[in-house]
Design an enzyme around this catalytic site. Structure first.
Site, short mmCIF file in Angstrom:
data_model
loop_
_atom_site.label_atom_id
_atom_site.label_comp_id
_atom_site.label_asym_id
_atom_site.label_seq_id
_atom_site.Cartn_x
_atom_site.Cartn_y
_atom_site.Cartn_z
N HIS A 133 0.82 -1.22 0.00
CA HIS A 133 0.00 0.00 0.00
C HIS A 133 0.85 1.26 0.00
O HIS A 133 2.04 1.23 0.31
CB HIS A 133 -0.92 0.03 1.23
CG HIS A 133 -2.12 -0.86 1.10
ND1 HIS A 133 -2.07 -2.21 1.37
CD2 HIS A 133 -3.39 -0.59 0.71
CE1 HIS A 133 -3.27 -2.74 1.16
NE2 HIS A 133 -4.09 -1.78 0.77
N LYS A 137 -1.03 5.01 4.66
CA LYS A 137 -2.00 4.11 5.31
C LYS A 137 -1.63 3.95 6.78
O LYS A 137 -0.47 3.70 7.11
CB LYS A 137 -2.00 2.75 4.60
CG LYS A 137 -3.02 1.79 5.12
CD LYS A 137 -3.21 0.59 4.18
CE LYS A 137 -4.20 -0.42 4.73
NZ LYS A 137 -5.52 0.15 5.05
N1 LIG Z 1 -13.02 -0.79 1.78
C1 LIG Z 1 -12.30 -0.25 0.80
O1 LIG Z 1 -12.47 -0.58 -0.39
C2 LIG Z 1 -11.29 0.78 1.14
C3 LIG Z 1 -11.10 1.10 2.45
N2 LIG Z 1 -10.20 2.07 2.79
C4 LIG Z 1 -10.15 2.40 4.20
O2 LIG Z 1 -10.89 3.62 4.40
C5 LIG Z 1 -10.32 4.36 5.49
C6 LIG Z 1 -9.97 5.77 5.01
O3 LIG Z 1 -8.95 5.68 4.04
P1 LIG Z 1 -8.38 7.01 3.33
O4 LIG Z 1 -9.47 7.73 2.66
O5 LIG Z 1 -7.21 6.55 2.55
O6 LIG Z 1 -7.87 7.83 4.61
P2 LIG Z 1 -7.69 9.41 4.77
O7 LIG Z 1 -6.85 9.60 5.99
O8 LIG Z 1 -7.27 9.99 3.48
O9 LIG Z 1 -9.18 9.94 5.07
C7 LIG Z 1 -9.85 9.78 6.30
C8 LIG Z 1 -10.63 11.07 6.54
O10 LIG Z 1 -11.49 10.89 7.64
C9 LIG Z 1 -11.37 12.04 8.47
N3 LIG Z 1 -11.86 11.78 9.81
C10 LIG Z 1 -11.16 11.38 10.93
N4 LIG Z 1 -11.99 11.27 11.96
C11 LIG Z 1 -13.23 11.59 11.52
C12 LIG Z 1 -14.50 11.66 12.14
N5 LIG Z 1 -14.69 11.37 13.44
N6 LIG Z 1 -15.58 12.03 11.38
C13 LIG Z 1 -15.44 12.33 10.08
N7 LIG Z 1 -14.24 12.29 9.43
C14 LIG Z 1 -13.15 11.92 10.16
C15 LIG Z 1 -9.90 12.34 8.39
O11 LIG Z 1 -9.60 13.62 8.90
P3 LIG Z 1 -8.12 13.84 9.59
O12 LIG Z 1 -7.12 13.57 8.49
O13 LIG Z 1 -8.17 15.26 10.04
O14 LIG Z 1 -8.01 12.82 10.70
C16 LIG Z 1 -9.69 12.23 6.89
O15 LIG Z 1 -10.09 13.39 6.20
C17 LIG Z 1 -9.13 3.52 5.97
O16 LIG Z 1 -9.53 2.70 7.03
C18 LIG Z 1 -8.78 2.68 4.75
O17 LIG Z 1 -8.12 1.50 5.06
C19 LIG Z 1 -9.47 2.72 1.85
C20 LIG Z 1 -9.58 2.40 0.54
C21 LIG Z 1 -10.52 1.41 0.06
O1 LIG Z 2 -6.02 2.23 3.11
C1 LIG Z 2 -6.17 1.88 1.93
O2 LIG Z 2 -5.71 2.51 0.98
C2 LIG Z 2 -6.96 0.67 1.66
N1 LIG Z 2 -7.58 0.09 2.67
C3 LIG Z 2 -8.36 -1.08 2.59
C4 LIG Z 2 -7.69 -2.19 3.36
O3 LIG Z 2 -7.06 -1.93 4.39
O4 LIG Z 2 -7.83 -3.35 2.95
C5 LIG Z 2 -8.73 -1.46 1.18
C6 LIG Z 2 -7.64 -1.23 0.19
O5 LIG Z 2 -6.64 -2.19 0.42
C7 LIG Z 2 -7.09 0.18 0.28
#
Ligand SMILES: NC(=O)C1=CN([C@@H]2O[C@H](COP(=O)(O)OP(=O)(O)OC[C@H]3O[C@@H](n4cnc5c(N)ncnc54)[C@H](OP(=O)(O)O)[C@@H]3O)[C@@H](O)[C@H]2O)C=CC1
Ligand SMILES: O=C(O)C1=N[C@H](C(=O)O)C[C@H](O)C1
Length: 248
Positions: A133, A137
Site C-alpha cells: 500500500h 496508510k
Molecule cells: N473498503 C475499501 O475498499 C477501502 C477502504 N479504505 C479504508 O478507508 C479508510 C480511510 O482511508 P483514506 O481515505 O485513505 O484515509 P484518509 O486519511 O485519506 O481519510 C480519512 C478522513 O477521515 C477524516 N476523519 C477522521 N476522523 C473523523 C470523524 N470522526 N468524522 C469524520 N471524518 C473523520 C480524516 O480527517 P483527519 O485527516 O483530520 O483525521 C480524513 O479526512 C481507511 O480505514 C482505509 O483502510 C481505503 C480504501 C478502500
Molecule cells: O487504506 C487503503 O488505501 C486501503 N484500505 C483497505 C484495506 O485496508 O484493505 C482497502 C484497500 O486495500 C485500500
C-alpha cells in the site's frame, strides 16, 4: 433519489466517493462531513445512507449514531474484528429496519481475488499473503489482507488441512510477518503504490500467485455505489461486498 452523506469527505476515499455520488444516477449527495463536524448535519440534510471512510478508531462511534438515527451505512473503513461485528449485530437488533454493509474492499477485482484465494486454499500446503500500500496508510495489515487470511483459514479448516509448514526457530521481530488465523501476512508501504495484494500458494514443485492491483481509487467506486443502492433494501449486517454480487 437516495440521499447520501459522506463521512471522511476530505480524505482520499471520501473525496473520491463524493465525486462518484455526484455523478451517479439516482443518488444525491446531501452532506459531506469530516473531522470535527456534527453528525446531526446528516439528519438535517435528510441523508438516508452514510458512506464511511474515516479511521478505525472513530468508525464504531459513527455507526452507533447512524443505527440510532435510522440512517443506513456503507462502510469501507478498516478495523473490524469479530467483537466489533457482534456489537453492530446487537445494535442493529434494536433497529431491525436499519442496514449496515461492512466491506474490506469495494474493488470488484479484490473481491474476486479473495474468492479465488478461498477456492484455492484447500489444494496447497503453503500459503502467505503480501499486501502492498501507499505509505499514508495508518493500519497494518490491511483489512483486505485480514479478511483474505480469515477466508483462507476457514477453507483450510473445513478441508481438515494441517497448519502451514514453517521450520523457523530464530527470526528478527517481524521477519515472518504477522499471523492472522494461522496465515502469515506481510505488509509493504511504498510511495507510488495505491492498494495491491498477492496471495502465494505453494505445494510440491509448484506455486500459484493470485495478484490484484488497484492503480487508482476509482477502482473502489462501482462497489461503493452498488453498496449504497443495495443497503437501503437490506436490513441487518452484511459483511463483504460479495453478498451484493452474483458470484456463484
Ligand atoms: N473498503 C475499501 O475498499 C477501502 C477502504 N479504505 C479504508 O478507508 C479508510 C480511510 O482511508 P483514506 O481515505 O485513505 O484515509 P484518509 O486519511 O485519506 O481519510 C480519512 C478522513 O477521515 C477524516 N476523519 C477522521 N476522523 C473523523 C470523524 N470522526 N468524522 C469524520 N471524518 C473523520 C480524516 O480527517 P483527519 O485527516 O483530520 O483525521 C480524513 O479526512 C481507511 O480505514 C482505509 O483502510 C481505503 C480504501 C478502500
Ligand atoms: O487504506 C487503503 O488505501 C486501503 N484500505 C483497505 C484495506 O485496508 O484493505 C482497502 C484497500 O486495500 C485500500
Amino acid at each position: 433519489m437516495i440521499k447520501v452523506g459522506v463521512l471522511g469527505a476530505k480524505g482520499k476515499m471520501g473525496s473520491q466517493t463524493c465525486l462518484a455520488v455526484e455523478d451517479a444516477d439516482g443518488l444525491e449527495l446531501v452532506a459531506r462531513l469530516d473531522q470535527g463536524d456534527d453528525l446531526a448535519e446528516l439528519t438535517k440534510a435528510g441523508a438516508q445512507v452514510v458512506v464511511d471512510f474515516t479511521r478505525p478508531e472513530v468508525v464504531m462511534g459513527n455507526l452507533e449514531w447512524c443505527i440510532g438515527h435510522g440512517v443506513d451505512a456503507v462502510v469501507g473503513t478498516t478495523g473490524f474484528d469479530d467483537e466489533r461485528l457482534a456489537t453492530l449485530r446487537d445494535q442493529l437488533g434494536a433497529q431491525p429496519a436499519s442496514g449496515v454493509l461492512i466491506a474490506a474492499n469495494f474493488s470488484i477485482g479484490a473481491v474476486l481475488m479473495m474468492r479465488f484465494a478461498a477456492q484455492a486454499a484447500k489444494y496447497y500446503e503453503s500459503v502467505e499473503i503480501i499486501e502492498l500500500h501507499h505509505p499514508d496508510k495508518v493500519d497494518a495489515p490491511s483489512g483486505t489482507a485480514r479478511r483474505t487470511a480469515e477466508l483462507i483459514a476457514a477453507a483450510r479448516r473445513e478441508a481438515g488441512a494441517a497448519p502451514v509448514p514453517d521450520a523457523t526457530t530464530t527470526a528478527l521481530d517481524g521477519a515472518r510477518g504477522a499471523e492472522v488465523d494461522g496465515i502469515r501476512v506481510h505488509g509493504v508501504r511504498l510511495r507510488g503504490l495505491v492498494a495491491h495484494q498477492e496471495v502465494l500458494f505453494g505445494d510440491a514443485g509448484e506455486t500459484l500467485t493470485i495478484r490484484h492491483d488497484s492503480m487508482h481509487r476509482e477502482s473502489f467506486m462501482a462497489g461503493v455505489l452498488l453498496g449504497v443502492r443495495r443497503i437501503v433494501d437490506t436490513p441487518g449486517l452484511t459483511v463483504g461486498l460479495e453478498h451484493f454480487l452474483d458470484l456463484d
